[in-house]
Design a protein around this motif. Sequence first.
Motif, PDB file in Angstrom:
ATOM      1  N   ARG A   1      -4.376   2.358  -0.616  1.00 33.55           N
ATOM      2  CA  ARG A   1      -4.610   0.946  -0.892  1.00 33.55           C
ATOM      3  C   ARG A   1      -3.808   0.062   0.067  1.00 33.55           C
ATOM      4  NH1 ARG A   1      -3.105   0.986  -5.675  1.00 33.55           N
ATOM      5  NH2 ARG A   1      -1.046   0.005  -5.511  1.00 33.55           N
ATOM      6  N   LYS A   2      -2.559   0.427   0.311  1.00 38.86           N
ATOM      7  CA  LYS A   2      -1.710  -0.363   1.207  1.00 38.86           C
ATOM      8  C   LYS A   2      -2.201  -0.273   2.656  1.00 38.86           C
ATOM      9  CE  LYS A   2       2.441  -0.056  -1.662  1.00 38.86           C
ATOM     10  NZ  LYS A   2       3.841   0.431  -1.779  1.00 38.86           N
ATOM     11  N   LEU A   3      -2.638   0.900   3.077  1.00 43.45           N
ATOM     12  CA  LEU A   3      -3.163   1.045   4.441  1.00 43.45           C
ATOM     13  C   LEU A   3      -4.475   0.282   4.618  1.00 43.45           C
ATOM     14  CD1 LEU A   3      -2.406   4.818   5.203  1.00 43.45           C
ATOM     15  CD2 LEU A   3      -1.388   2.835   6.346  1.00 43.45           C
ATOM     16  N   THR A   4      -5.281   0.242   3.560  1.00 42.20           N
ATOM     17  CA  THR A   4      -6.527  -0.532   3.620  1.00 42.20           C
ATOM     18  C   THR A   4      -6.228  -2.021   3.703  1.00 42.20           C
ATOM     19  OG1 THR A   4      -7.704   1.164   2.348  1.00 42.20           O
ATOM     20  CG2 THR A   4      -8.698  -1.030   2.450  1.00 42.20           C
ATOM     21  N   GLU A   5      -5.278  -2.481   2.887  1.00 41.13           N
ATOM     22  CA  GLU A   5      -4.894  -3.894   2.908  1.00 41.13           C
ATOM     23  C   GLU A   5      -4.295  -4.283   4.254  1.00 41.13           C
ATOM     24  OE1 GLU A   5      -2.226  -4.108  -0.363  1.00 41.13           O
ATOM     25  OE2 GLU A   5      -3.809  -4.170  -1.898  1.00 41.13           O
ATOM     26  N   ALA A   6      -3.623  -3.332   4.923  1.00 40.36           N
ATOM     27  CA  ALA A   6      -3.029  -3.605   6.239  1.00 40.36           C
ATOM     28  C   ALA A   6      -4.062  -3.539   7.350  1.00 40.36           C
ATOM     29  CB  ALA A   6      -1.900  -2.620   6.516  1.00 40.36           C
ATOM     30  N   GLY A   7      -5.288  -3.157   7.016  1.00 36.00           N
ATOM     31  CA  GLY A   7      -6.343  -3.095   8.019  1.00 36.00           C
ATOM     32  C   GLY A   7      -6.304  -1.856   8.891  1.00 36.00           C
ATOM     33  N   GLU A   8      -5.568  -0.804   8.457  1.00 31.93           N
ATOM     34  CA  GLU A   8      -5.459   0.417   9.261  1.00 31.93           C
ATOM     35  C   GLU A   8      -6.602   1.390   8.988  1.00 31.93           C
ATOM     36  OE1 GLU A   8      -3.322   0.635  11.556  1.00 31.93           O
ATOM     37  OE2 GLU A   8      -1.522  -0.474  11.022  1.00 31.93           O
ATOM     38  N   ILE A   9      -7.125   1.406   7.763  1.00 33.09           N
ATOM     39  CA  ILE A   9      -8.202   2.322   7.409  1.00 33.09           C
ATOM     40  C   ILE A   9      -9.288   1.559   6.666  1.00 33.09           C
ATOM     41  CG2 ILE A   9      -6.630   4.289   7.283  1.00 33.09           C
ATOM     42  CD1 ILE A   9      -6.793   4.121   4.251  1.00 33.09           C
TER      43      ILE A   9
ATOM     44  N   ALA B   1      13.532   4.487   6.855  1.00 42.79           N
ATOM     45  CA  ALA B   1      12.484   3.936   5.986  1.00 42.79           C
ATOM     46  C   ALA B   1      11.143   3.878   6.695  1.00 42.79           C
ATOM     47  CB  ALA B   1      12.882   2.540   5.510  1.00 42.79           C
ATOM     48  N   THR B   2      11.173   3.806   8.023  1.00 40.37           N
ATOM     49  CA  THR B   2       9.938   3.768   8.808  1.00 40.37           C
ATOM     50  C   THR B   2       9.997   4.866   9.862  1.00 40.37           C
ATOM     51  OG1 THR B   2      10.828   2.179  10.401  1.00 40.37           O
ATOM     52  CG2 THR B   2       9.694   1.298   8.453  1.00 40.37           C
ATOM     53  N   LEU B   3       8.822   5.175  10.446  1.00 41.03           N
ATOM     54  CA  LEU B   3       8.743   6.319  11.353  1.00 41.03           C
ATOM     55  C   LEU B   3       7.914   5.988  12.579  1.00 41.03           C
ATOM     56  CD1 LEU B   3       9.377   9.428  11.669  1.00 41.03           C
ATOM     57  CD2 LEU B   3       7.134   9.834  10.626  1.00 41.03           C
ATOM     58  N   ALA B   4       8.303   6.565  13.704  1.00 38.02           N
ATOM     59  CA  ALA B   4       7.537   6.514  14.955  1.00 38.02           C
ATOM     60  C   ALA B   4       7.260   5.095  15.423  1.00 38.02           C
ATOM     61  CB  ALA B   4       6.230   7.289  14.802  1.00 38.02           C
ATOM     62  N   ALA B   5       8.288   4.257  15.344  1.00 35.85           N
ATOM     63  CA  ALA B   5       8.210   2.879  15.840  1.00 35.85           C
ATOM     64  C   ALA B   5       7.107   2.077  15.146  1.00 35.85           C
ATOM     65  CB  ALA B   5       8.004   2.858  17.356  1.00 35.85           C
ATOM     66  N   THR B   6       6.824   2.419  13.882  1.00 32.12           N
ATOM     67  CA  THR B   6       5.864   1.647  13.083  1.00 32.12           C
ATOM     68  C   THR B   6       6.618   0.974  11.943  1.00 32.12           C
ATOM     69  OG1 THR B   6       5.373   3.384  11.459  1.00 32.12           O
ATOM     70  CG2 THR B   6       4.140   3.449  13.539  1.00 32.12           C
ATOM     71  N   ASP B   7       5.878   0.242  11.124  1.00 29.35           N
ATOM     72  CA  ASP B   7       6.460  -0.336   9.918  1.00 29.35           C
ATOM     73  C   ASP B   7       6.174   0.533   8.698  1.00 29.35           C
ATOM     74  OD1 ASP B   7       7.424  -2.568  11.297  1.00 29.35           O
ATOM     75  OD2 ASP B   7       5.501  -3.628  11.084  1.00 29.35           O
ATOM     76  N   TYR B   8       5.737   1.774   8.941  1.00 31.55           N
ATOM     77  CA  TYR B   8       5.291   2.622   7.843  1.00 31.55           C
ATOM     78  C   TYR B   8       6.230   3.807   7.610  1.00 31.55           C
ATOM     79  CZ  TYR B   8       0.949   0.089   8.725  1.00 31.55           C
ATOM     80  OH  TYR B   8       0.020  -0.898   8.915  1.00 31.55           O
ATOM     81  N   PRO B   9       6.318   4.267   6.356  1.00 32.87           N
ATOM     82  CA  PRO B   9       7.109   5.468   6.057  1.00 32.87           C
ATOM     83  C   PRO B   9       6.389   6.722   6.549  1.00 32.87           C
ATOM     84  CG  PRO B   9       6.018   4.674   4.077  1.00 32.87           C
ATOM     85  CD  PRO B   9       5.765   3.644   5.136  1.00 32.87           C
TER      86      PRO B   9
END
Length: 300
Positions: free
Chosen positions: A55-63, A10-18
């Motif tokens: 939208r989710k990446l913006t809310e997470a403060g990544e972009i 469900a997640t990739l490269a030791a992140t919490d993201y797909p």
Amino acid sequence: MVRELGFMQATLAATDYPPSFVHTLVELGNRKTLTAAELVELLGLEKSTVSRMLRKLTEAGEIEDIPNEDDARSKTLRLTPKGRKTLRNIDAFATEQVTAALACLTAAQQQAASEGIHHYAAALQSHRLGTPSCVTPLEIARGYRPGIIGRIAQMHAEYYARHSNFGQPFESLVAADMADLMGRLHNPDNQVWVALDGQQIVGSIAIDGEGEGGQAHLRCFILDDSARGKGAGRRLISEAIHFCDERGFRETRLWTFKGLDAARKLYEDFGFVLVQEQEGQQWGAPVIEQCFVRPGERAD
């Protein structure tokens, strides 16, 4: 590869993201800025899917959005400081993962893996985009080049080990014969051609024109598995036959083994005719040897 690299999770490269989120962060890191429309085309995803992801990446403060200097109606995206830190962690994880795997390979295997992945990725992209031709034509080159003797011997040894169960005696014989022929290329009646994928030799053919009575021998015709189906075999034989016609040999002979049907079809397409069959034992395993002959312009 999908399983081992973690794309089934469900997640990739030791992140919490797909995977799609991680890919987006990587592309933004590589290109510095991108629009949503550019990401849709780059990732090959639906516009609605990309919009939800952004939208989710913006809310997470990544972009974050920044003004687009060329079009005030669209927004340009870039990584935030948090996003750049996340990307560094992704890069570190990927580097460790790939480095650990490559450590299990030899230098030659590492090079082959790198080139193979590059070519396969390009072919997949060409197929997705509907590019007319996904296959890059192989280059046909003439004459000696460093490594040619060993590479021809290797291709023969690997193919005939699978096809005819030949072993060391056959490989040694091919290597010795090729070493002898390469030492006689100063004679204008002798020549060799190779098929090249970049700098890698993936096919070969040679003419030994020092036979008695104006006779030439076609030798060392072989293709690596990666070169099959790309027309390289026909192009190599065409070069050799054109050379034989130019030199005016009385006839051109070749020896092969029964059961190599694809090669036999090529030989016959270029005018070779089966003239002799006999049992052979000298190759390391019993085979039915076959001799094919193509008359030349000087034939009586």
